[in-house]
Design a protein around this motif. Structure first.
Motif, PDB file in Angstrom:
ATOM      1  N   CYS A 124       7.366   7.763  -3.824  1.00  0.00           N
ATOM      2  CA  CYS A 124       7.380   6.718  -4.852  1.00  0.00           C
ATOM      3  C   CYS A 124       8.123   5.458  -4.403  1.00  0.00           C
ATOM      4  O   CYS A 124       7.916   4.387  -4.988  1.00  0.00           O
ATOM      5  CB  CYS A 124       8.011   7.255  -6.140  1.00  0.00           C
ATOM      6  SG  CYS A 124       7.047   8.562  -6.948  1.00  0.00           S
ATOM      7  N   THR A 125       8.981   5.568  -3.397  1.00  0.00           N
ATOM      8  CA  THR A 125       9.787   4.413  -2.990  1.00  0.00           C
ATOM      9  C   THR A 125       9.357   3.825  -1.652  1.00  0.00           C
ATOM     10  O   THR A 125      10.005   2.904  -1.148  1.00  0.00           O
ATOM     11  CB  THR A 125      11.267   4.803  -2.905  1.00  0.00           C
ATOM     12  OG1 THR A 125      11.424   5.889  -1.965  1.00  0.00           O
ATOM     13  CG2 THR A 125      11.790   5.230  -4.265  1.00  0.00           C
ATOM     14  N   THR A 126       8.299   4.332  -1.049  1.00  0.00           N
ATOM     15  CA  THR A 126       7.853   3.843   0.259  1.00  0.00           C
ATOM     16  C   THR A 126       6.551   3.073   0.108  1.00  0.00           C
ATOM     17  O   THR A 126       5.583   3.582  -0.473  1.00  0.00           O
ATOM     18  CB  THR A 126       7.654   5.006   1.250  1.00  0.00           C
ATOM     19  OG1 THR A 126       8.876   5.747   1.365  1.00  0.00           O
ATOM     20  CG2 THR A 126       7.257   4.480   2.615  1.00  0.00           C
ATOM     21  N   ARG A 127       6.538   1.854   0.614  1.00  0.00           N
ATOM     22  CA  ARG A 127       5.334   1.013   0.617  1.00  0.00           C
ATOM     23  C   ARG A 127       5.241   0.317   1.973  1.00  0.00           C
ATOM     24  O   ARG A 127       6.240   0.120   2.661  1.00  0.00           O
ATOM     25  CB  ARG A 127       5.394  -0.064  -0.467  1.00  0.00           C
ATOM     26  CG  ARG A 127       5.561   0.445  -1.874  1.00  0.00           C
ATOM     27  CD  ARG A 127       4.250   1.014  -2.424  1.00  0.00           C
ATOM     28  NE  ARG A 127       4.384   1.257  -3.840  1.00  0.00           N
ATOM     29  CZ  ARG A 127       4.990   2.316  -4.365  1.00  0.00           C
ATOM     30  NH1 ARG A 127       5.528   3.223  -3.556  1.00  0.00           N
ATOM     31  NH2 ARG A 127       5.070   2.470  -5.672  1.00  0.00           N
ATOM     32  N   GLN A 179       0.837  -1.190   0.000  1.00  0.00           N
ATOM     33  CA  GLN A 179       0.000   0.000   0.000  1.00  0.00           C
ATOM     34  C   GLN A 179       0.877   1.246   0.000  1.00  0.00           C
ATOM     35  O   GLN A 179       2.003   1.245   0.491  1.00  0.00           O
ATOM     36  CB  GLN A 179      -0.918   0.004   1.227  1.00  0.00           C
ATOM     37  CG  GLN A 179      -1.814  -1.220   1.329  1.00  0.00           C
ATOM     38  CD  GLN A 179      -2.700  -1.166   2.540  1.00  0.00           C
ATOM     39  OE1 GLN A 179      -3.345  -0.146   2.807  1.00  0.00           O
ATOM     40  NE2 GLN A 179      -2.765  -2.247   3.302  1.00  0.00           N
ATOM     41  N   TRP A 180       0.298   2.312  -0.564  1.00  0.00           N
ATOM     42  CA  TRP A 180       0.994   3.594  -0.646  1.00  0.00           C
ATOM     43  C   TRP A 180       0.671   4.443   0.587  1.00  0.00           C
ATOM     44  O   TRP A 180      -0.350   4.265   1.236  1.00  0.00           O
ATOM     45  CB  TRP A 180       0.559   4.373  -1.894  1.00  0.00           C
ATOM     46  CG  TRP A 180       0.887   3.718  -3.193  1.00  0.00           C
ATOM     47  CD1 TRP A 180       0.287   2.622  -3.727  1.00  0.00           C
ATOM     48  CD2 TRP A 180       1.877   4.134  -4.123  1.00  0.00           C
ATOM     49  NE1 TRP A 180       0.847   2.311  -4.942  1.00  0.00           N
ATOM     50  CE2 TRP A 180       1.831   3.233  -5.218  1.00  0.00           C
ATOM     51  CE3 TRP A 180       2.801   5.164  -4.156  1.00  0.00           C
ATOM     52  CZ2 TRP A 180       2.667   3.344  -6.312  1.00  0.00           C
ATOM     53  CZ3 TRP A 180       3.639   5.283  -5.255  1.00  0.00           C
ATOM     54  CH2 TRP A 180       3.569   4.369  -6.308  1.00  0.00           C
ATOM     55  N   ILE A 233       4.185  -7.142   9.717  1.00  0.00           N
ATOM     56  CA  ILE A 233       4.067  -5.797   9.147  1.00  0.00           C
ATOM     57  C   ILE A 233       5.344  -5.536   8.356  1.00  0.00           C
ATOM     58  O   ILE A 233       6.448  -5.763   8.866  1.00  0.00           O
ATOM     59  CB  ILE A 233       3.911  -4.733  10.237  1.00  0.00           C
ATOM     60  CG1 ILE A 233       2.804  -5.115  11.224  1.00  0.00           C
ATOM     61  CG2 ILE A 233       3.620  -3.366   9.624  1.00  0.00           C
ATOM     62  CD1 ILE A 233       2.805  -4.259  12.472  1.00  0.00           C
ATOM     63  N   TYR A 234       5.197  -5.068   7.144  1.00  0.00           N
ATOM     64  CA  TYR A 234       6.354  -4.802   6.283  1.00  0.00           C
ATOM     65  C   TYR A 234       6.382  -3.316   5.920  1.00  0.00           C
ATOM     66  O   TYR A 234       5.338  -2.705   5.640  1.00  0.00           O
ATOM     67  CB  TYR A 234       6.284  -5.626   4.995  1.00  0.00           C
ATOM     68  CG  TYR A 234       6.316  -7.118   5.202  1.00  0.00           C
ATOM     69  CD1 TYR A 234       7.520  -7.812   5.273  1.00  0.00           C
ATOM     70  CD2 TYR A 234       5.138  -7.843   5.312  1.00  0.00           C
ATOM     71  CE1 TYR A 234       7.551  -9.180   5.452  1.00  0.00           C
ATOM     72  CE2 TYR A 234       5.151  -9.215   5.499  1.00  0.00           C
ATOM     73  CZ  TYR A 234       6.367  -9.878   5.564  1.00  0.00           C
ATOM     74  OH  TYR A 234       6.379 -11.235   5.746  1.00  0.00           O
ATOM     75  N   LEU A 235       7.573  -2.756   5.913  1.00  0.00           N
ATOM     76  CA  LEU A 235       7.798  -1.390   5.440  1.00  0.00           C
ATOM     77  C   LEU A 235       8.991  -1.414   4.502  1.00  0.00           C
ATOM     78  O   LEU A 235      10.088  -1.830   4.882  1.00  0.00           O
ATOM     79  CB  LEU A 235       8.065  -0.438   6.609  1.00  0.00           C
ATOM     80  CG  LEU A 235       8.414   1.007   6.229  1.00  0.00           C
ATOM     81  CD1 LEU A 235       7.258   1.659   5.479  1.00  0.00           C
ATOM     82  CD2 LEU A 235       8.792   1.827   7.459  1.00  0.00           C
ATOM     83  N   ARG A 236       8.777  -0.976   3.270  1.00  0.00           N
ATOM     84  CA  ARG A 236       9.825  -0.957   2.252  1.00  0.00           C
ATOM     85  C   ARG A 236      10.077   0.479   1.823  1.00  0.00           C
ATOM     86  O   ARG A 236       9.132   1.220   1.510  1.00  0.00           O
ATOM     87  CB  ARG A 236       9.393  -1.794   1.046  1.00  0.00           C
ATOM     88  CG  ARG A 236      10.449  -1.914  -0.043  1.00  0.00           C
ATOM     89  CD  ARG A 236       9.983  -2.874  -1.133  1.00  0.00           C
ATOM     90  NE  ARG A 236       8.813  -2.368  -1.829  1.00  0.00           N
ATOM     91  CZ  ARG A 236       8.114  -3.078  -2.708  1.00  0.00           C
ATOM     92  NH1 ARG A 236       8.440  -4.331  -2.959  1.00  0.00           N
ATOM     93  NH2 ARG A 236       7.073  -2.542  -3.320  1.00  0.00           N
ATOM     94  N   HIS A 237      11.339   0.876   1.810  1.00  0.00           N
ATOM     95  CA  HIS A 237      11.671   2.246   1.406  1.00  0.00           C
ATOM     96  C   HIS A 237      13.102   2.281   0.891  1.00  0.00           C
ATOM     97  O   HIS A 237      13.890   1.343   1.087  1.00  0.00           O
ATOM     98  CB  HIS A 237      11.509   3.215   2.584  1.00  0.00           C
ATOM     99  CG  HIS A 237      12.402   2.908   3.754  1.00  0.00           C
ATOM    100  ND1 HIS A 237      13.655   3.441   3.902  1.00  0.00           N
ATOM    101  CD2 HIS A 237      12.220   2.090   4.825  1.00  0.00           C
ATOM    102  CE1 HIS A 237      14.209   2.986   5.004  1.00  0.00           C
ATOM    103  NE2 HIS A 237      13.360   2.162   5.593  1.00  0.00           N
ATOM    104  N   GLY A 238      13.448   3.386   0.245  1.00  0.00           N
ATOM    105  CA  GLY A 238      14.792   3.575  -0.280  1.00  0.00           C
ATOM    106  C   GLY A 238      14.819   3.534  -1.795  1.00  0.00           C
ATOM    107  O   GLY A 238      14.046   2.811  -2.436  1.00  0.00           O
TER     108      GLY A 238
END
Length: 519
Positions: free
Chosen positions: A73-76, A18-19, A84-89
């Protein structure tokens, strides 16, 4: 990429990546530019004389907008049944994964710009290195409805389709800010902290702008008038000005931090909401609550005030009670703080009458050796300072009146030692360990024995001569260790054994009957 896919296939419930809210594209450049105001002001002031100040301002604004777009644009984030997952960078991609069963608290904050755009910053406390911020997960920024729904989902384990506020009938209000509590604001450290921050920021801005206050006409006239005053009047006027400023800043800080403060119980959670310009809502899972701390700083104690803090996992501590998420009640009347502490302990499993006794009941004293140790330490420190003042007076470094004034340290040391011993005590009752200590800040900590995961016994050389030890109960909550200072060694072992017998059994020597049976 392959590892993420394997995790997704292994988990049967996958809500998808999700955004964050698209409104973060607006709020991030605004907040970044606000932080850069001193730098931009300096660039404009310096660059205007060279004709390129406006260009640098455009460059800074463009960089703020560009970084905002890149972050968005790079954070989900993704919420599954287990994690719980957090993706960024962008150049260095990172994926933070947290098990949902480790969620201890959910914190929603919003400063003025966030509130205008209907956004919230969500901080998920996991109880893993949260004291240093290493185990927290932050989602910045989500719409208010999404943030409320995410909080309910993480704390209850459900998957709501939309945020639905709890009904008023299901709420039990434990405390609400009263206007009269503001009178306690000047007796906290808030004013000094704000004054220090304001002074540092002012000096930094003046340095960036290359400004000299002495060249400003009103300031120059005030400085000249101040210099013509006698020394006594200058000292008096300076002290009064500083006192008024600290009091005003303390009141302003108290109002800004705790405006519309409420502590309510919502089912199996405690919710603290507060803030004027920046709102903050902290939700604590009662199942993670291990006790409470009744705190009385010296100045606040003199005017009959106190505070209440939660001993729970997943909330950051050690950064000041006003800003920490563990605060359950700001500076308030002592009776109110006692009532709130009792109510919080009741939610954690203590009965009503027992909860009152945990907060106000008498404690076990630590005996004459602990009393003697406090008097010896206080008087020794005072005599050392008086001795240093005597040497300085005889050497002509200080005047005679300064040496005479140093003699006041003796009665102050006696009063300090008496107060330190009076505040010292412990008690084990009904599955709760109570410790009390401190003079500048007197703390009465009530910790559930179910939350104790170990013991630490410390004994200095001086304590060994008097048969005393410092017994610390270690826990995953709060400050992670709660100490009963200067207990007789035998009493300390008996206390630890009574509180957690199964935990202490391997370290205790068996009695004669047990040894005979084993043989």
């Amino acid at each position: 990429m392959t590892a993420e896919g394997a995790v997704a296939r292994a988990d049967p419930v996958d809500s998808g990546w999700q955004w964050l809210s698209p409104r973060s594209l607006v709020v991030r450049p605004v907040t970044d530019l606000i932080r850069l105001v001193p730098v931009l002001a300096g660039v404009l002031f310096f660059g205007s004389s060279h004709g390129f100040g406006g260009y640098w301002t455009v460059v800074f604004a463009g960089l703020a907008i560009l970084t905002s777009i890149v972050r968005y644009c790079t954070t989900r984030y993704r919420i599954t049944a287990e994690r719980i997952y957090l993706r960024h960078g962008l150049l260095s991609k990172k994926v933070l994964s947290v098990p949902r069963d480790r969620v201890r608290s959910v914190d929603l904050t919003a400063h003025l710009v966030y509130r205008l755009l209907g956004l919230r910053r969500v901080s998920v406390g996991t109880g893993r290195s949260d004291r240093h911020g290493g185990g927290s997960l932050h989602l910045d920024a989500l719409r208010l409805g999404d943030a409320e729904g995410l909080r309910a989902q993480l704390l209850t384990g459900s998957v709501p389709v939309a945020a639905t506020p709890a009904p008023a009938a299901g709420q039990a209000e434990l405390a609400r800010l009263r206007p009269g509590w503001i009178r306690f604001a000047p007796f906290t450290m808030t004013g000094l902290v704000i004054a220090g921050v304001a002074l540092g920021s002012t000096v930094q801005i003046l340095n960036d702008l290359h400004l000299d206050l002495a060249n400003i006409a009103p300031v120059y006239r005030l400085a000249v008038r101040f210099d013509h005053l006698p020394v006594s009047e200058r000292v008096l006027s300076g002290a009064i000005t500083a006192l008024v400023a600290v009091v005003a800043l303390s009141v302003a800080g108290y109002v800004a931090l705790f405006w519309d403060f409420r502590l309510v119980r919502l089912g199996e959670a405690l919710r603290v909401s507060r803030g004027l310009l920046t709102t903050r809502t902290t939700t604590i899972d009662i199942r993670r609550l291990r006790g409470a701390e009744f705190s009385e700083p010296l100045l606040l104690r003199l005017v009959g005030g106190a505070r209440c803090l939660a001993i729970t996992t997943g909330l950051r501590v050690g950064e000041g009670a006003e800003h920490g998420g563990s605060l359950l009640l700001p500076a308030a009347p002592r009776a109110v703080a006692q009532q709130v502490t009792s109510s919080v302990l009741a939610t954690a499993g203590a009965a009503g009458a027992a909860g009152d006794e945990l907060v106000t009941g008498e404690l076990v004293r630590h005996g004459p050796a602990a009393r003697r140790r406090r008097y010896v330490r206080a008087l020794t420190a005072a005599l050392i300072l008086i001795g240093a003042a005597t040497i300085a007076w005889q050497a002509g470094v200080i005047p005679a009146w300064a040496w005479v004034a140093s003699l006041v340290l003796l009665p102050l040391a006696v009063a300090l030692a008496a107060d330190r011993y009076r505040n010292l005590g412990h008690l084990l009752t009904g599955g709760w360990l109570i410790t009390r200590t401190g003079t500048l800040v007197r703390r009465r900590c009530v910790l559930s024995t179910d939350g104790i995961i170990g013991w630490r016994i410390h004994q200095s050389w001086f304590q060994r001569r008097q048969g005393l030890v410092s017994l610390a109960a270690t826990t995953a909550a709060g400050h992670q260790h709660y100490v009963a200072h200067d207990i007789p060694a035998a009493d300390a072992i008996a206390l630890a054994s009574s509180a957690t017998g199964r935990l202490m059994a391997p370290f205790l020597a068996p009695g004669p009957a047990a040894r005979a049976g084993a043989s």
